[in-house]
Enzyme design. Structure first.
Site, PDB file in Angstrom:
ATOM      1  N   GLU A 187      -2.698   3.558  -5.714  1.00 54.03           N
ATOM      2  CA  GLU A 187      -1.640   2.347  -6.755  1.00 54.03           C
ATOM      3  C   GLU A 187      -2.710   1.281  -6.652  1.00 54.03           C
ATOM      4  O   GLU A 187      -3.257   0.834  -5.672  1.00 54.03           O
ATOM      5  CB  GLU A 187      -0.754   1.878  -4.539  1.00 54.03           C
ATOM      6  CG  GLU A 187      -0.030   3.327  -4.232  1.00 54.03           C
ATOM      7  CD  GLU A 187       1.600   2.905  -4.884  1.00 54.03           C
ATOM      8  OE1 GLU A 187       1.451   1.911  -5.716  1.00 54.03           O
ATOM      9  OE2 GLU A 187       2.289   4.224  -4.867  1.00 54.03           O
TER      10      GLU A 187
ATOM     11  N   GLY B 209     -10.120   2.956  -7.141  1.00 58.48           N
ATOM     12  CA  GLY B 209      -9.277   4.191  -7.199  1.00 58.48           C
ATOM     13  C   GLY B 209      -9.912   5.256  -8.380  1.00 58.48           C
ATOM     14  O   GLY B 209      -9.791   6.114  -8.074  1.00 58.48           O
TER      15      GLY B 209
ATOM     16  N   CYS C 131       0.008  -7.042  -5.765  1.00 64.08           N
ATOM     17  CA  CYS C 131      -0.435  -6.073  -6.760  1.00 64.08           C
ATOM     18  C   CYS C 131       0.359  -6.958  -7.815  1.00 64.08           C
ATOM     19  O   CYS C 131       0.253  -6.359  -9.279  1.00 64.08           O
ATOM     20  CB  CYS C 131      -0.435  -4.759  -6.456  1.00 64.08           C
ATOM     21  SG  CYS C 131       0.647  -3.842  -5.568  1.00 64.08           S
TER      22      CYS C 131
ATOM     23  N   GLY D 284      -5.843  -0.228  -3.751  1.00 62.73           N
ATOM     24  CA  GLY D 284      -6.652  -1.550  -4.305  1.00 62.73           C
ATOM     25  C   GLY D 284      -6.884  -1.389  -4.870  1.00 62.73           C
ATOM     26  O   GLY D 284      -6.427  -0.905  -6.427  1.00 62.73           O
TER      27      GLY D 284
END
Ligand code: NAD
Length: 513
Positions: free
Chosen positions: A265, A248, A299, A243
């Site tokens: 990630e 994170g 992403c 996310g």
């Protein structure tokens, strides 16, 4: 929606008429608030799911920890056989699941199918890997001693995933974690809960057919508060979280605070460097798909084009021309290139980025805007936009999760472009378009791109499951999927065995009694 076979897909996946969180197995435990899932495609309600309460979570964790005791004892190649069957079920349900992904998340049907294909591919990869969870052997310095290392299952793996890959990211984690002997508890994005239930149903079928406990795969629903049950839970040795960088940083501190492991990630700010030697046709395809595919919500989406001044105008015009051909609309209709953003909040962030780049002195070369009228009732459809900008602009330093592409100019050597490319907080995907071997190798060298993914003559977007996937810096440093990414799902143990009648100590230490 029915025009595109959505009803049939929902039925196939056992998620038609979901309005009370009902699902098979572990997820039956959810008793919390209702989460409604609306499609960004047409604004229609797809279903309602109940969130997992703290009490429900305890029941789920009991199911998971008890399933672990059975699962870890099954030989890894037999666990691989279960994953093989799971892959087969995905093949059977590929069209239905691809359609649901497209309808709930908003990506094109082709990309929805591609996402399910990634799940199938990682299952195949994991099946082979289930016979290759190798450790090393080494020579002991002591006579009559043998030394080796082995990998054991870790326990319960917590998976927190983002809306934009609502099913594939889960499978990248689970397929590997399962063959490693772990059990998984998954909290999908609260924006795509129906995809979560559909996947759980498929996994549950496979476990039931093999008389295995469904606790090997558990689902919990809800927003960040439900995610926090897992990040704070000492029974979960590994949290894999996908996310935003904002998320994170919180997860890393929470899990790090209890010395758990996290696999992160997070966001990217991906660039393609376009050198004087670039093949312009390939550049345009890579850049346009990279910037507008999944409506800029990957992403690995291309956010920045760093173009040499000698080819700047040519590349700019070619990309602008290509944007004129883009068709924006229902992503289930294969003639459209660009679908909606996930929700109205994402539309607001997109508008904000466009306002900001102009306020900082940027020049819009392809106008953005929110579409309205027939076919655009959800209010989530926006026009992909392009702005000429400077690398140091604040907005260019951030990931805007929408189809906004920044054109940046460099002059002189490729080093200057690499500096611009690296000079952001994120480090996920990067690419260079060049036919010049020296430039390509410079870009891939230790003084080149600082990203986890560096490509030559390919765009930034997408990746194959065979390689380790992830990025550096604020992207979080985690690696998932191929190569030796499996190792994070296991605990490593070094074993030394003495088969003599003496007990010599290491380093020749004498300890006479
Ligand atoms: P998000 O950070 O808003 O949410 C992601 C997940 O984290 C959700 O399930 C959410 O409920 C959960 N969450 C949020 N805060 C939490 C907390 N404090 N504790 C526990 N869980 C928490 O991200 P999003 O909008 O769903 O996804 C978009 C972002 O994801 C982008 O930044 C994108 O680049 C990134 N992403 C990265 C990768 C990668 O592999 N690097 C892949 C996909 C998406």
């Amino acid at each position: 929606a029915t025009d595109f076979g959505i009803d049939k897909a929902l039925k196939t996946l056992g998620v038609k008429d979901i309005n009370d969180g009902t699902s098979t197995g572990s997820n039956n435990f959810s008793n919390g608030d209702i989460i409604e899932s609306y499609s960004p495609v047409d604004g229609q309600l797809i279903g309602k799911v109940k969130a997992t309460t703290k009490e429900d979570y305890q029941v789920v964790m009991e199911a998971a920890t008890s399933a672990f005791k059975t699962w870890r004892l099954m030989p890894a190649p037999q666990r691989g056989e279960i994953v093989r069957q799971f892959g087969e079920k995905l093949r059977e349900k590929k069209e239905a699941l691809g359609k649901l992904v497209s309808y709930e998340m908003g990506k094109s049907y082709q990309e929805g199918l591609g996402e399910v294909q990634e799940m199938i591919d990682i299952c195949d990869f994991a099946v082979g890997l289930s016979r290759q969870l190798h450790g090393l052997t080494m020579h002991s310095e002591r006579p009559g001693h043998r030394m080796y290392e082995q990998y054991h299952p870790l326990g319960v793996v917590g998976i927190i995933s983002a809306f934009n890959f609502p099913v594939a990211v889960w499978s990248w984690n689970t397929a590997l974690a399962w063959i490693c002997g772990d059990v998984c508890v998954w909290k999908p994005s609260e924006k795509t809960p129906i995809c979560g239930i559909a996947c759980q149903n498929i996994a549950a079928e496979v476990f039931a057919e093999n008389n295995l406990p469904e606790g090997i795969s558990c689902l919990i629903n809800g927003d960040y508060k439900v995610g926090e049950y897992m990040t704070k839970d000492k029974r979960i040795p590994l949290i894999s979280a996908t996310g935003s960088t904002r998320m994170g940083k919180i997860v890393a501190q929470e899990v790090g605070g209890r010395l758990g492991k996290s696999l992160l990630e997070l966001g990217g700010n991906n660039a393609i460097i376009v050198t004087p030697d670039a093949d312009i046709k390939m550049t345009v395809i890579g850049a346009v798909f990279g910037a507008v595919g999944t409506a800029g919500q990957r992403c690995t989406s291309t956010r920045r084009l760093i173009i040499h001044d000698s080819v700047y105008d040519k590349v700019k015009h070619a990309v602008v021309d290509a944007y004129k051909q883009l068709r924006i609309g229902n992503p289930l209709d294969e003639k459209n290139h660009v679908g909606p953003l996930i929700d109205i909040d994402a539309v607001a962030m997109y508008n904000n980025a466009l306002n900001k780049v102009v306020a900082e002195g940027g020049n819009i070369v392809v106008e953005g805007g929110v579409l309205s009228g027939e076919g655009y009732e959800s209010g989530c459809y926006v026009k992909p936009a392009i702005a000429e900008a400077k690398p140091e602009f604040e907005i260019v330093q951030h990931e805007t999760f929408a189809p906004v592409l920044y054109l940046l100019k460099y002059s002189g050597d490729v080093e200057n472009a690499i500096d611009i490319q690296n000079n952001v907080a994120q480090g996920l995907s990067s690419a260079i378009m060049t036919n010049n071997l020296r430039e390509a190798e410079r870009f891939l060298s230790q003084a080149g791109s600082d990203c986890g993914i560096a490509n030559v003559n390919i765009g930034t977007s997408g990746a194959e499951i065979g390689g380790a996937f992830g990025g550096e810096k604020e992207t979080g440093g985690g690696r998932e999927s191929g190569s030796d990414a499996w190792k994070i799902y296991m605990r490593r143990q070094t074993n030394t065995i003495n088969y003599t009648t003496e007990l010599p100590l290491a380093q020749g230490i004498k300890f006479d009694l």
